[in-house]
Design an enzyme around this catalytic site. Structure first.
Site, PDB file in Angstrom:
ATOM      1  N   GLY A 245      56.909  54.123 -23.085  1.00 56.52           N
ATOM      2  CA  GLY A 245      57.256  55.204 -22.166  1.00 56.52           C
ATOM      3  C   GLY A 245      56.234  55.407 -21.075  1.00 56.52           C
ATOM      4  O   GLY A 245      56.543  55.319 -19.887  1.00 56.52           O
ATOM      5  N   ASP A 246      54.992  55.713 -21.455  1.00 57.48           N
ATOM      6  CA  ASP A 246      53.927  55.894 -20.472  1.00 57.48           C
ATOM      7  C   ASP A 246      52.741  55.002 -20.804  1.00 57.48           C
ATOM      8  O   ASP A 246      51.594  55.333 -20.516  1.00 57.48           O
ATOM      9  CB  ASP A 246      53.507  57.357 -20.396  1.00 57.48           C
ATOM     10  N   GLU A 247      53.033  53.859 -21.399  1.00 56.60           N
ATOM     11  CA  GLU A 247      51.992  52.915 -21.803  1.00 56.60           C
ATOM     12  C   GLU A 247      52.071  51.643 -20.955  1.00 56.60           C
ATOM     13  O   GLU A 247      53.154  51.111 -20.725  1.00 56.60           O
ATOM     14  CB  GLU A 247      52.148  52.548 -23.284  1.00 56.60           C
TER      15      GLU A 247
END
Length: 344
Positions: A248-250
């Site tokens: 997701g936000d990696e």
């Protein structure tokens, strides 16, 4: 040299458009329309035949008497000037007495290109109208044209298929939201680096406070932040570095050839600074930052991908534990006192 015209010439022009009529001295006094096309811009009428064409077989004296001695035989010839196209021919020796089909003591040579016809069509700009209506050359030209059309269609189809395959492969390796590479592409590049034993840095970047953006402004705002972050990361990396969105936000960065800790620290610091710039969404500021964990392949006696991923992940959570918006380079001491895994 006689300029007399014989009624047979019109007949020969239709039935044998590649013929030449020679007089008793061996000079060309008439030529079929196709042969004249082959010699376009070059002397033909009035020229000695053996000076414009080389008789390669049979081997006879290069005289008119030698030519007439080839009556009914198959001739192998080649043009002497320009495009030295090979030709086949047959010669009919005309009677010495009263005129018949041509000059007394002369000869009629009917020529063809044989297996050189494809080259001749190209070199001399010939078409089906330049050959007798019953000549199998016409059929062969149609087959060649059909084959060329089929090959061109096949080439265009192959290009389209190749383009579709490249597009499909690119799509399979691309994160659709950000345009970055995905985990599949990351695995492919890591495997290649390991096979070639090339040194690299592995950097694991996780956004800080991203969940707050989603919770307060919605997923559309979060998507815009991710797209903006992707552009900023690409702007801070080299063209041959790989930047992949793996969650997701990696994000994971693979920096080929980077072996110095100071260089890695400088890159990480620059990335964190650029991520702290706010992203505007519908007039509102979206603020995130980044935490980074990294490791160097040269720090391992025998690099192992699974171990390196685990170590960079451990370094990432150490950065989170130190207050976020910072970077940590993996150190074996982290395993003695592993940090707690945070969520944002």
């Amino acid at each position: 040299m006689s300029d007399e015209t014989y009624p047979s010439y019109d007949l020969l022009d239709v039935l044998c458009p590649m013929h030449a009529v020679l007089n008793a001295s061996g000079h060309v006094v008439h030529a079929g329309p196709t042969l004249q096309k082959v010699f376009a811009g070059k002397p033909l009428i009035g020229e000695r035949f053996l000076e414009i064409a080389e008789l390669r077989r049979p081997h006879v004296a290069e005289t008119m008497a030698g030519l007439r001695g080839c009556h009914g035989a198959r001739l192998h010839l080649r043009l002497r000037d320009g495009v030295r196209t090979g030709m086949k021919g047959v010669l009919i020796a005309l009677p010495q007495g009263a005129a018949s089909l041509g000059p007394p003591g002369g000869a009629i040579i009917n020529l063809s290109f044989g297996i050189s016809v494809v080259d001749a069509v190209r070199d001399f700009g010939l078409n089906a109208g330049d050959f007798p209506a019953t000549d199998l050359t016409i059929e062969m030209l149609y087959l060649i044209e059909a084959k060329s059309a089929a090959m061109e269609a096949s080439r265009k189809l192959n290009l389209r298929l190749q383009g579709a395959r490249i597009a499909a492969e690119e799509q399979a390796y691309t994160d659709t939201l950000t345009g970055l590479k995905n985990r599949r592409a990351m695995d492919h590049v890591l495997e290649r680096l390991m096979q070639t034993e090339q040194d690299f840095a592995l950097m694991h970047l996780d956004l800080d406070y991203f969940k707050q953006v989603n919770d307060t402004l919605g997923h559309a705002a979060g998507d815009q932040v991710l797209q903006n972050v992707a552009r900023r990361i690409l702007a801070q990396t080299r063209a041959d570095d790989l930047v992949a969105r793996t969650g997701g936000d990696e994000f994971v960065l693979i920096l080929a050839g980077v072996t110095a800790r100071a260089r890695l620290s400088e890159i990480a610091t620059r990335l964190i600074l650029c991520l702290e710039e706010p992203v505007m969404y519908n007039g509102q500021e979206c603020r995130v930052s980044g935490s980074i964990g990294a490791t160097l392949s040269c720090a391992y006696e025998t690099p192992d991908l699974a171990r390196m991923m685990e170590d960079s992940d451990l370094a990432l959570y150490a950065a989170k534990a130190r207050g976020r918006a910072c970077h940590v380079l993996y150190d074996p001491a982290l395993r003695a006192d592993p940090p707690l895994h945070g969520t944002d």
